[in-house]
Design a protein around this motif. Structure first.
Motif, PDB file in Angstrom:
ATOM      1  N   LEU A 157      -7.203 -22.001  15.118  1.00  0.00           N
ATOM      2  CA  LEU A 157      -7.742 -21.710  16.678  1.00  0.00           C
ATOM      3  C   LEU A 157      -6.422 -21.078  17.305  1.00  0.00           C
ATOM      4  O   LEU A 157      -6.566 -20.081  17.769  1.00  0.00           O
ATOM      5  N   LYS A 187     -12.978 -21.623  20.968  1.00  0.00           N
ATOM      6  CA  LYS A 187     -13.091 -22.818  20.288  1.00  0.00           C
ATOM      7  C   LYS A 187     -14.425 -22.785  19.566  1.00  0.00           C
ATOM      8  O   LYS A 187     -14.500 -23.539  18.419  1.00  0.00           O
ATOM      9  N   HIS A 229      -7.161 -26.686  14.103  1.00  0.00           N
ATOM     10  CA  HIS A 229      -6.283 -26.479  15.240  1.00  0.00           C
ATOM     11  C   HIS A 229      -5.552 -25.446  14.956  1.00  0.00           C
ATOM     12  O   HIS A 229      -5.244 -24.543  15.864  1.00  0.00           O
ATOM     13  N   VAL A 244     -14.545 -21.569  15.897  1.00  0.00           N
ATOM     14  CA  VAL A 244     -13.254 -22.347  14.902  1.00  0.00           C
ATOM     15  C   VAL A 244     -13.891 -23.607  14.664  1.00  0.00           C
ATOM     16  O   VAL A 244     -13.821 -24.362  15.262  1.00  0.00           O
TER      17      VAL A 244
END
Length: 320
Positions: free
Chosen positions: A135, A142, A132, A145
């Motif tokens: 990202l 998204k 996360h 990643v």
């Protein structure tokens, strides 16, 4: 990679510790990539690994292997991050959050500054949170990643079930989902052996509460702790798992693998990275596969997501 598919099958590994070097060795053995670049804060370590791998080339498929800098990421198809602080005995994956989030901000920024257009694959723990972070820092879609997620947990699950029932692990189909860590869960409702539901194959009425099955899952969940206690780190299994993901991406396989990806409504969850089955190809995550979970599994998955969301929010806030 989405904008311009190079087809060069160039992979850059950032971090040449035990996981990064095991992954590189698996890539060489399988002949998955055409070009492999190793980046490490310790340039001599990266150069040593590259030389050692190159000396095995007569026994493997042709591949260009060298040490390099971040400029090598500009035309890479895949950048795999294995760098970061290691998990110490008695330390959970979530304990690593603050240390590795700051390391990742610097790494990802350096990669994006050279015009990287490929796919990030994150292996460093806590992998869901760091995916996360990647990202957010990269600004990439998204789909591009991906975290290694529960691919290793799923492999461990399949292996232990295969040992118990004396069946080839390749014929055992099962998933571990959620956090790659203590709150992960087995999807007992979808375990199959040779296409036969586990409850029917093993003649077990209540699989979730069966003592033998519970023990198998506990050994999956705690596997890393057991290995770290005995040898200090885990790296062979995840090295092979990363190789499998790399093959799915570079060979455009459209394979279903349990990876960490951003959920946006699937399973009733939003804005959280966690491990779920997903279709992976040369563009990254093509689609999240949404399993039909029973109520117990749903509750456990939402609990896992809640833990990850809280820790992710804290990590992202610390980076600002």
């Amino acid at each position: 990679m989405v904008d311009t598919l190079t087809k060069s099958r160039k992979v850059v590994i950032i971090g040449t510790g035990l996981v990064g070097s095991s992954y590189a060795y698996a890539l060489l053995n399988q002949g998955v990539a055409n070009e492999l670049v190793l980046i490490d804060v310790n340039r001599e370590k990266a150069e040593g690994e590259a030389r050692d791998l190159n000396h095995g080339m007569p026994f493997a498929s042709p591949m260009k292997i060298r040490a390099g800098g971040y400029e090598e990421c500009s035309n890479a198809d895949l950048v795999v991050i294995t760098a970061g602080a290691n998990q110490k005995p008695g330390e959970t994956r979530l304990d690593l959050v603050s240390k590795n989030a700051k390391i990742f901000k610097g790494i990802v920024t350096s990669v994006m500054e050279v015009g990287f257009k490929g796919i990030f694959l994150v292996a460093t723990n806590p992998v869901d949170i760091l995916s996360h972070v990647t990202l957010e820092v990269s600004g990439l879609p998204k789909e591009r990643v991906i975290g290694s997620g529960t691919i290793l947990d799923t492999a461990r699950f399949r292996y232990l079930l295969s040992e118990h029932f004396e069946i080839d692990s390749r014929n055992v189909h099962a998933y571990i989902i959620g956090e790659h860590g203590d709150s992960e869960l087995p999807v007992w409702s979808h375990v199959q052996i040779g296409g036969i539901p586990l409850s029917k194959y093993a003649k077990i009425d209540d699989v979730e509460n069966n003592p033998e099955m519970t023990k198998i899952f506990e050994n999956v969940r705690d596997a890393a702790y057991h290995i770290i206690e005995r040898k200090g780190a885990t790296y062979y299994g995840i090295g092979l798992g990363l190789m499998r993901l790399t093959k799915a991406i570079l060979h455009n396989e459209n394979s279903i693998v349990t990876v960490s990806t951003l959920l946006e409504g699937q399973y009733g969850l939003d804005n959280v990275y966690l491990g779920v089955p997903a279709i992976v190809n040369e563009y990254g995550i093509r689609q999240v596969v949404e399993l039909e979970l029973n109520e117990t599994e749903k509750q456990k998955l939402h609990n896992s997501a809640g833990i990850l969301k809280e820790m992710t929010d804290a990590a992202l806030k610390a980076l600002k």
